[in-house]
Each structure stands twice: as C-alpha cells, then as structure tokens.
Design a protein around this motif. Structure first.
Motif, PDB file in Angstrom:
ATOM      1  N   LEU A 129     -22.331  30.522  -0.956  1.00  0.00           N
ATOM      2  CA  LEU A 129     -20.799  30.536  -0.723  1.00  0.00           C
ATOM      3  C   LEU A 129     -20.376  31.155   0.569  1.00  0.00           C
ATOM      4  O   LEU A 129     -19.109  30.887   0.837  1.00  0.00           O
ATOM      5  N   LYS A 130     -21.273  31.902   1.294  1.00  0.00           N
ATOM      6  CA  LYS A 130     -20.836  32.515   2.459  1.00  0.00           C
ATOM      7  C   LYS A 130     -20.332  31.444   3.598  1.00  0.00           C
ATOM      8  O   LYS A 130     -19.741  31.659   4.534  1.00  0.00           O
ATOM      9  N   ASN A 131     -21.079  30.309   3.361  1.00  0.00           N
ATOM     10  CA  ASN A 131     -20.711  29.154   4.460  1.00  0.00           C
ATOM     11  C   ASN A 131     -19.995  28.139   3.611  1.00  0.00           C
ATOM     12  O   ASN A 131     -19.880  27.084   4.127  1.00  0.00           O
ATOM     13  N   SER A 132     -18.748  28.499   2.798  1.00  0.00           N
ATOM     14  CA  SER A 132     -18.109  27.560   2.067  1.00  0.00           C
ATOM     15  C   SER A 132     -16.673  28.080   1.961  1.00  0.00           C
ATOM     16  O   SER A 132     -16.413  29.258   1.542  1.00  0.00           O
ATOM     17  N   ASN A 133     -15.607  27.221   1.627  1.00  0.00           N
ATOM     18  CA  ASN A 133     -14.541  27.634   1.121  1.00  0.00           C
ATOM     19  C   ASN A 133     -14.286  27.543  -0.279  1.00  0.00           C
ATOM     20  O   ASN A 133     -13.513  27.827  -1.137  1.00  0.00           O
ATOM     21  N   SER A 134     -15.298  27.177  -1.047  1.00  0.00           N
ATOM     22  CA  SER A 134     -15.128  27.035  -2.504  1.00  0.00           C
ATOM     23  C   SER A 134     -15.355  28.581  -3.001  1.00  0.00           C
ATOM     24  O   SER A 134     -15.874  29.266  -2.636  1.00  0.00           O
ATOM     25  N   ILE A 135     -14.726  28.545  -4.281  1.00  0.00           N
ATOM     26  CA  ILE A 135     -14.695  30.017  -5.074  1.00  0.00           C
ATOM     27  C   ILE A 135     -15.390  29.590  -6.384  1.00  0.00           C
ATOM     28  O   ILE A 135     -15.037  28.362  -6.968  1.00  0.00           O
ATOM     29  N   ILE A 136     -15.779  30.651  -7.086  1.00  0.00           N
ATOM     30  CA  ILE A 136     -16.194  30.454  -8.321  1.00  0.00           C
ATOM     31  C   ILE A 136     -15.029  31.134  -9.349  1.00  0.00           C
ATOM     32  O   ILE A 136     -14.921  32.381  -9.153  1.00  0.00           O
ATOM     33  N   ILE A 137     -14.598  30.399  -9.867  1.00  0.00           N
ATOM     34  CA  ILE A 137     -13.412  30.951 -11.400  1.00  0.00           C
ATOM     35  C   ILE A 137     -14.458  31.082 -12.550  1.00  0.00           C
ATOM     36  O   ILE A 137     -14.822  30.072 -13.181  1.00  0.00           O
ATOM     37  N   PRO A 138     -14.560  32.488 -13.134  1.00  0.00           N
ATOM     38  CA  PRO A 138     -15.408  32.569 -14.196  1.00  0.00           C
ATOM     39  C   PRO A 138     -14.709  32.061 -15.501  1.00  0.00           C
ATOM     40  O   PRO A 138     -13.256  32.156 -15.536  1.00  0.00           O
ATOM     41  N   VAL A 139     -15.274  31.384 -16.526  1.00  0.00           N
ATOM     42  CA  VAL A 139     -14.665  30.921 -17.701  1.00  0.00           C
ATOM     43  C   VAL A 139     -15.043  31.814 -18.947  1.00  0.00           C
ATOM     44  O   VAL A 139     -14.472  32.156 -19.978  1.00  0.00           O
ATOM     45  N   ASP A 140     -16.347  32.536 -18.676  1.00  0.00           N
ATOM     46  CA  ASP A 140     -16.706  33.640 -19.752  1.00  0.00           C
ATOM     47  C   ASP A 140     -15.469  34.538 -19.765  1.00  0.00           C
ATOM     48  O   ASP A 140     -15.079  34.948 -18.853  1.00  0.00           O
ATOM     49  N   SER A 141     -15.328  34.619 -21.147  1.00  0.00           N
ATOM     50  CA  SER A 141     -13.937  35.487 -21.417  1.00  0.00           C
ATOM     51  C   SER A 141     -13.880  36.836 -20.834  1.00  0.00           C
ATOM     52  O   SER A 141     -12.878  37.305 -20.248  1.00  0.00           O
TER      53      SER A 141
END
Ligand SMILES: NC(=O)c1ccc[n+]([C@@H]2O[C@H](COP(=O)([O-])OP(=O)(O)OC[C@H]3O[C@@H](n4cnc5c(N)ncnc54)[C@H](OP(=O)(O)O)[C@@H]3O)[C@@H](O)[C@H]2O)c1
Length: 380
Positions: A129-141
């Motif tokens: 992730l350090k070298n990317s523009n993507s983000i993780i959006i968690p779905v676990d409530s």
C-alpha cells in the motif's frame, strides 16, 4: 457509474452485496463475478446484471459456457483485476491475497470483507500500500464502524474497543461447552453468516482475527474487546480526552457493505433505518479468557506479530473445518491452534516476503492436520 469486480459473490456477504447493488443499479456496473465453484448461483447473478466475465477459484472445475467468458484458477482470475474502480472481496480463506495485491498494484480501491487475508499477510499488504493510491475500506461491521469513527481523530484516539456478541455459548460453563454439537455452534444469536465465521463467532476466534485485522487497518495495538450480546454497538473508539464514540445499528451487513460500495459518499437508505427507540437495553461484559482462550492467543499474536497471526489463522481454519466434519470436539479447536503455535520451529522461519508467509501458512496447516489426527487417535 462505479465499475466493480466481486470475488466471493456467492457467499453470505457476496449475496448481500448483490442485494445492495440491485437497489442502486444506476450507480454500479459489475464487470466480473468470481466464486469458488458455485456456477449455478454465479451464472444466475451474471445473467441478471448482464456480466460477461465470470471466474472460478477452483481451477479443476469442469465448466464451459457459450454465454460467459470463463476464468479459472489464480492466474486467469488475476487477469480480471484491471479497469475497475473497486474490488469487492468477500471470499473465505486466504486465496484473495493474490487479487488484493494485484488491485493494490493497479491502484484499485478494495472493499475488504475477508479478514483472513489481512490477518495472515497484513505486513505484505501494508508494504504494497505504501507505493499505491489504493485504499482498503473495511466491510467487517466492527472495522467499518471504527473506520467511520476514527477518520477525524487519527492523531487523537487512545484506543479501539471491539464489541463481540459472545456467540451461542456465552452463558455455558467450560464443562458444558465440552460436548456442544456442530448444530449448536452454528446457531448464532444475532448474525446470519457463512459456516466458517459462525463457528469462529462461537469460539471467539472471530474476535481474535478482528484484533489483528484492526491492528493492520488502524495501526494501533491498543485494542480491547467487550462482550455486548445485543450486537447493536458495532464498536467504540476512545479519544485522548476519554470521550467514547460508538457506532450503532441493528446487525445488518448491508449497511457496512453499502458504505464500502459508496465511500466516500453515502447511499440513501440501503436498508431498514433504525431509531434508538427500537433498541432494547444494551449490556456490556468483560470477556472470559479462560472460557475463550482464543482471545489470549490473539493478544499473544498481536504482541509477537510477524508470522504468528499467520499460524493462528491457518491452524484455526483447519480446526474449524475438522470440527464441522465431526473429527474433533468444539474445545479441541483451541487445542489445535495453541499446539500448532507451540510446535512450529521458529528459528528458520522468515516473514519478509509473501512466499515466506505462504510457507508458514502451509506448514501451519500440515501441523494442525497432524494434531487433529492425534486427537482423533487419542479418542478411539
Ligand atoms: N457473513 C458475514 O456476515 C460476515 C461479516 C463480516 C466479515 N465476514 C467475512 O467475509 C468473508 C466471507 O464470509 P461469508 O460468511 O460470506 O462466507 P460464505 O458464505 O461461506 O461465502 C464464501 C465465499 O467464498 C467462496 N469460497 C469458498 N471456498 C473458498 C476458498 N477455498 N477460497 C476462496 N473462496 C472460497 C465461496 O464460493 P462458492 O459459493 O463457490 O463456494 C463464496 O463465494 C469471511 O472472511 C468472513 O470472515 C463475513
């Protein structure tokens, strides 16, 4: 329109994701759908949403189609991970580390319901992730709740408090838990989910996995667990000044799914709207670490990090499926995980690359399987 790819489209989370998309068809275009092997369900969804590309993780599946382009096995599925805006990951197990890393490489955002990938390979995911523009959006409530609460206070929060329903055996004694059946363990008091996570909720290994998941998502080891049987509060964030922020709602995965689909916007009424008058009393208890050693194991792994969470996740998966197949008793799940953590020779193990951790994952499964066989032999 947001272009979406869904991996694990036929499971409990996958189907609820489809339900939300069905309600907001004008906002989303499904580019591809992937399941493990359930082609009947996958074809049905693909027809409804006019999706032409479908994938199956099981590369040995004997399936052909005139109507769809079929992608089988890891390499072909990885070809799918491009030209989309969001990869929705709702598989069980660790397979999805490969599509997740490909999405990160291609700067694609990830809606992550699957927790095993972060638990086992969190270090690798974070490095990518350090070298990317993507983000993780968690779905676990729980993690969706924390993600929403913590955003304005990233520098000012003190700790995260994860809520846990306590599962179906919260009020049993250790002795009473000895002989519970698979059927009993599959009766979750508040959530309706796939079998693996339902058993994890009964052992509280689900919370154990979530502790590690929270560490990788929110960069803190200050993580507590509180038992909250009603599952109305999805988690708390405590700020430096002592303020406790909470996220409330009936147990309904369509809300965090909708948030992950629409982030940073919000969808209009993706599910039933609740009011505080609808809630009964809310209660909170301290977790019992003797009854649920899974939490003790999680804090041990959180302290150690490296490959320890990988061992916990892989051995738990073997233990859960062995319990579901009737090979071991419910509380043997704890034994299998503890014993696998004890038996792995740590001196010659590395944790630098994905291959290192895949090796640990594999080794843990082999050792856990042999512990299951020993337990079976001792029972005869
Ligand atoms: N269910 C919930 O409410 C919930 C809540 C929070 C987080 N989660 C997490 O979300 C993930 C999915 O849970 P779920 O309850 O939706 O599971 P599920 O109902 O069992 O569905 C699993 C999905 O993964 C596919 N799959 C089966 N075996 C696989 C394998 N070996 N490798 C990769 N994929 C495989 C299945 O395909 P086939 O249909 O073809 O077998 C199906 O699409 C889990 O990591 C769970 O911890 C679930």
């Amino acid at each position: 329109m947001k272009r979406i790819g869904i991996i694990g489209a036929t499971g409990s989370i996958g189907i609820q994701t489809i339900e939300v998309i069905r309600k907001f068809k004008n906002l989303y275009k499904i580019e591809f759908l992937v399941s493990y092997s359930n082609y009947e369900k996958l074809f049905e969804i693909a027809k409804e949403f006019n999706v032409k590309k479908v994938g199956f993780i099981n590369e040995n599946l004997d399936i052909k189609s005139e109507e769809f382009k079929i992608y089988k096995g890891k390499d072909e599925i990885l070809e799918l991970i491009e030209n989309i805006d969001l990869l929705f990951v709702s598989t069980t197990g660790t397979f999805s580390i490969f599509p997740v890393l490909k999405a990160i490489k291609n700067n694609i955002n990830i809606a992550l319901a699957n927790k095993e990938v972060l638990v086992s390979f969190g270090k690798i995911v974070k490095n990518h992730l350090k070298n990317s523009n993507s983000i993780i959006i968690p779905v676990d409530s729980e993690h969706s709740a924390i993600f929403q609460l913590i955003n304005p206070y990233k520098e000012e929060f003190e700790r995260i408090i994860l809520t846990a329903s306590g599962g179906p055996f919260l009020n049993l004694t250790i002795e009473e838990m000895e002989n519970v059946s698979v059927e009993d363990a599959l009766k979750h008091p508040t959530w309706k989910m796939g079998k693996k996570i339902t058993i994890d909720s009964a052992t509280l290994f689900n919370k154990a996995l979530e502790i590690i998941e929270a560490y990788y998502l929110f960069d803190t080891k200050n993580i507590d667990v509180v038992i909250h049987p009603q599952s109305i509060i999805h988690s708390f964030v405590q700020l430096k000044d002592g303020s406790l922020l909470a996220h409330l709602g009936f147990p309904d995965m369509r809300i965090p799914i909708a948030y992950a689909l629409s982030y940073p916007q919000r969808l209009e009424k993706p599910s039933t709207i609740t009011h505080p008058y609808d809630f009964e009393k809310l209660t909170f208890l301290k977790p019992d670490f003797e009854k649920f050693p899974s939490l003790k194991i999680a804090y041990f792994c959180l302290e150690k990090l490296s490959y320890y969470p990988t061992i916990m996740n892989a051995s738990n998966e073997i233990a859960v499926y062995s319990f579901l197949e009737g090979k071991i008793k419910f509380r043997d799940i704890f034994k299998v995980v503890e014993e696998t953590l004890n038996r792995i020779q740590k001196e010659d193990i590395k944790d630098e690359t994905l291959e290192d951790l895949l090796y640990v994952d594999n080794l843990s499964r082999t050792i856990a399987n042999s512990i299951v066989s020993e337990i079976q032999r001792n029972c005869k």
